[in-house]
Enzyme design. Structure first.
Site, PDB file in Angstrom:
ATOM      1  N   ASP A   1      38.150  29.347  47.462  1.00  0.00           N
ATOM      2  CA  ASP A   1      38.847  30.310  46.604  1.00  0.00           C
ATOM      3  C   ASP A   1      38.687  30.045  45.114  1.00  0.00           C
ATOM      4  O   ASP A   1      39.354  30.695  44.305  1.00  0.00           O
ATOM      5  CB  ASP A   1      40.334  30.342  46.952  1.00  0.00           C
ATOM      6  CG  ASP A   1      41.008  28.977  46.808  1.00  0.00           C
ATOM      7  OD1 ASP A   1      40.284  27.960  46.738  1.00  0.00           O
ATOM      8  OD2 ASP A   1      42.252  28.926  46.784  1.00  0.00           O
ATOM      9  N   GLU A   2      37.813  29.134  44.723  1.00  0.00           N
ATOM     10  CA  GLU A   2      37.624  28.813  43.308  1.00  0.00           C
ATOM     11  C   GLU A   2      36.137  28.717  42.997  1.00  0.00           C
ATOM     12  O   GLU A   2      35.352  28.278  43.833  1.00  0.00           O
ATOM     13  CB  GLU A   2      38.284  27.481  42.943  1.00  0.00           C
ATOM     14  CG  GLU A   2      39.762  27.380  43.216  1.00  0.00           C
ATOM     15  CD  GLU A   2      40.313  26.011  42.847  1.00  0.00           C
ATOM     16  OE1 GLU A   2      39.972  25.498  41.767  1.00  0.00           O
ATOM     17  OE2 GLU A   2      41.059  25.439  43.656  1.00  0.00           O
TER      18      GLU A   2
ATOM     19  N   ASP B   1      40.094  31.402  39.901  1.00  0.00           N
ATOM     20  CA  ASP B   1      40.903  30.884  41.008  1.00  0.00           C
ATOM     21  C   ASP B   1      41.656  32.043  41.655  1.00  0.00           C
ATOM     22  O   ASP B   1      42.515  32.663  41.029  1.00  0.00           O
ATOM     23  CB  ASP B   1      41.881  29.834  40.474  1.00  0.00           C
ATOM     24  CG  ASP B   1      42.652  29.125  41.578  1.00  0.00           C
ATOM     25  OD1 ASP B   1      42.475  29.495  42.758  1.00  0.00           O
ATOM     26  OD2 ASP B   1      43.427  28.210  41.257  1.00  0.00           O
TER      27      ASP B   1
END
Length: 417
Positions: A104-105, A8
């Site tokens: 973003d993960e 993350d």
């Protein structure tokens, strides 16, 4: 035993802006949508801003009250996409089993990589180092034996940390956490669990599967599995299959009240959809229009479009017809969203000529050629090289916007603010 990582990126938008402009590192900073265009909310904030209690999705006005010295940064979505791709390219050094979970993960299955790179912890540390040194942003990594606990691990300690949740220690780490921290447990589910006396993940793990199924149906099985560490969902890389639908929405600078403004807004959204369809080699067979009023109420209408098309003008005409049939003139419109769905590949199309309406096909070909020519001009000279006069001479917030990069257009699964 599987080894799953959840990576993350910490305060992703804010971190990217800081990598691009290091001056942000020493001040409380938040990435915010334009207040002028009524997207004035906090999208991300750096660690200094977090210390003032600034929250994601709160208004800029509220954030400024908490921190008068807050520095506002405008979002640069193209850069976020570029950094996201760069981060995932680093992940790909360690495994080809990568499942993105938003920009973003990502989940990584590194089970088969341990012989080359060491334990899950070792791989997580390598990834954190590579991302930090090469991109000047940080990631937090959860290491576990399933996806659910790996996600909890990446959330457990931030920023720039690795947390291992194993079969031996997961009860110690996981059970004291609030039940809403569990993947896919939203507010409604958490409220219902609260009425059952379930407030922590440990409480949930102690509830029988039979009782959970009786209250939540099939979702109860997942809740039981997640809380007890029984989830075996595989890490699934994107299949590369074409999208089922594409949406594009816009919240206007002021409420739309007259037909000309509505027509301009619809053409703006539809032309971008046409660009995306042509780039993907797809045609749409259904057009949907969502209308949000000034009280945030939404109505949706849809219509088939025949023959299938990738021409923005045809999509706009269909959406405009839906608006005329379903919206009372003069009633304020805050936001419009146009969606094309029931998509098909151009190669699948075996076009049948309608002998009763031969001009319809001629119009389609002319419209397609015109928009392809516009695509070529924009690709060569930039997005602003050519635009509709109605778009350039309006004050509803789209003037000067041009045709946006398709990666920046509204995502299907995102909810507009």
């Amino acid at each position: 035993m599987r080894t799953i990582l959840h990576c993350d990126c910490n305060s992703f938008f804010a971190s990217v802006e800081t990598a691009l402009n290091p001056a942000y590192r020493d001040v409380p900073m938040a990435v915010c949508g334009s207040t002028e265009d009524r997207h004035g909310i906090v999208l991300a904030k750096n660690e200094r801003a977090k210390k003032f209690g600034i929250k994601t999705a709160e208004t800029v006005f509220s954030a400024k009250k908490k921190c008068p010295g807050l520095v506002i940064a405008s979002p640069h979505y193209d850069e976020y996409v570029r950094y996201s791709e760069a981060v995932n390219a680093i992940y790909a050094r360690y495994t080809d089993l990568i499942e993105p979970f938003g920009i973003d993960e990502s989940w990584l299955d590194v089970t088969a990589s341990r012989l080359l790179f060491g334990s899950g912890f070792d791989i997580a540390e390598r990834i954190r180092r590579d991302v930090r040194e090469e991109l000047n942003i940080t990631v937090s990594v959860g290491v576990s034996f399933n996806k659910v606990f790996a996600k909890l691990g990446s959330d457990y300690k931030k920023p720039d940390a690795t947390t291992v949740i194993s079969e031996d220690n997961f009860r110690q780490f996981v059970y004291p956490l609030p039940v809403e921290d569990l993947l896919f447990v939203g507010k409604k589910t958490a409220d219902e669990l609260g009425r059952m006396g379930v407030r922590t993940i440990g409480d949930l793990a102690a509830v029988s599967e039979k009782m959970l199924v009786s209250r939540f149906g099939k979702a109860g099985e997942a809740l039981y599995s997640y809380a007890n560490g029984l989830d075996e969902t595989p890490v699934t890389p994107p299949s590369g299959e074409p999208q089922k639908s594409i949406s594009n929405g816009f919240t206007f600078r002021h409420d739309l009240r007259n037909p000309d403004e509505c027509r301009t807004g619809i053409y703006y959204l539809s032309e971008q959809l046409g660009v995306r369809l042509r780039r993907q080699g797809q045609l749409c067979r259904t057009v949907q229009l969502a209308i949000k009023d000034s009280f945030l109420r939404v109505i949706q209408r849809q219509s088939p479009i025949d023959p299938p098309t990738d021409v923005g003008g045809e999509i706009a005409s269909c959406a405009q017809s839906l608006l005329a049939k379903s919206w009372q003139g003069g009633k304020p419109i805050r936001m419009l969203t146009v969606t094309v769905s029931n998509l098909m590949s151009k190669s699948e199309l075996s076009e049948q000529i309608d002998l009763l309406s031969p001009n319809g096909d001629i119009y389609h070909k002319k419209g397609e050629k015109k928009e392809i020519a516009m695509d070529t001009i924009r690709q060569k000279y930039g997005a602003m090289a050519i635009n509709r006069g109605s778009i350039m001479n309006t004050d509803i917030g789209i003037e000067g916007a041009g045709i946006r990069n398709p990666l920046k257009a509204s995502k299907d699964k995102k909810t507009e603010n």
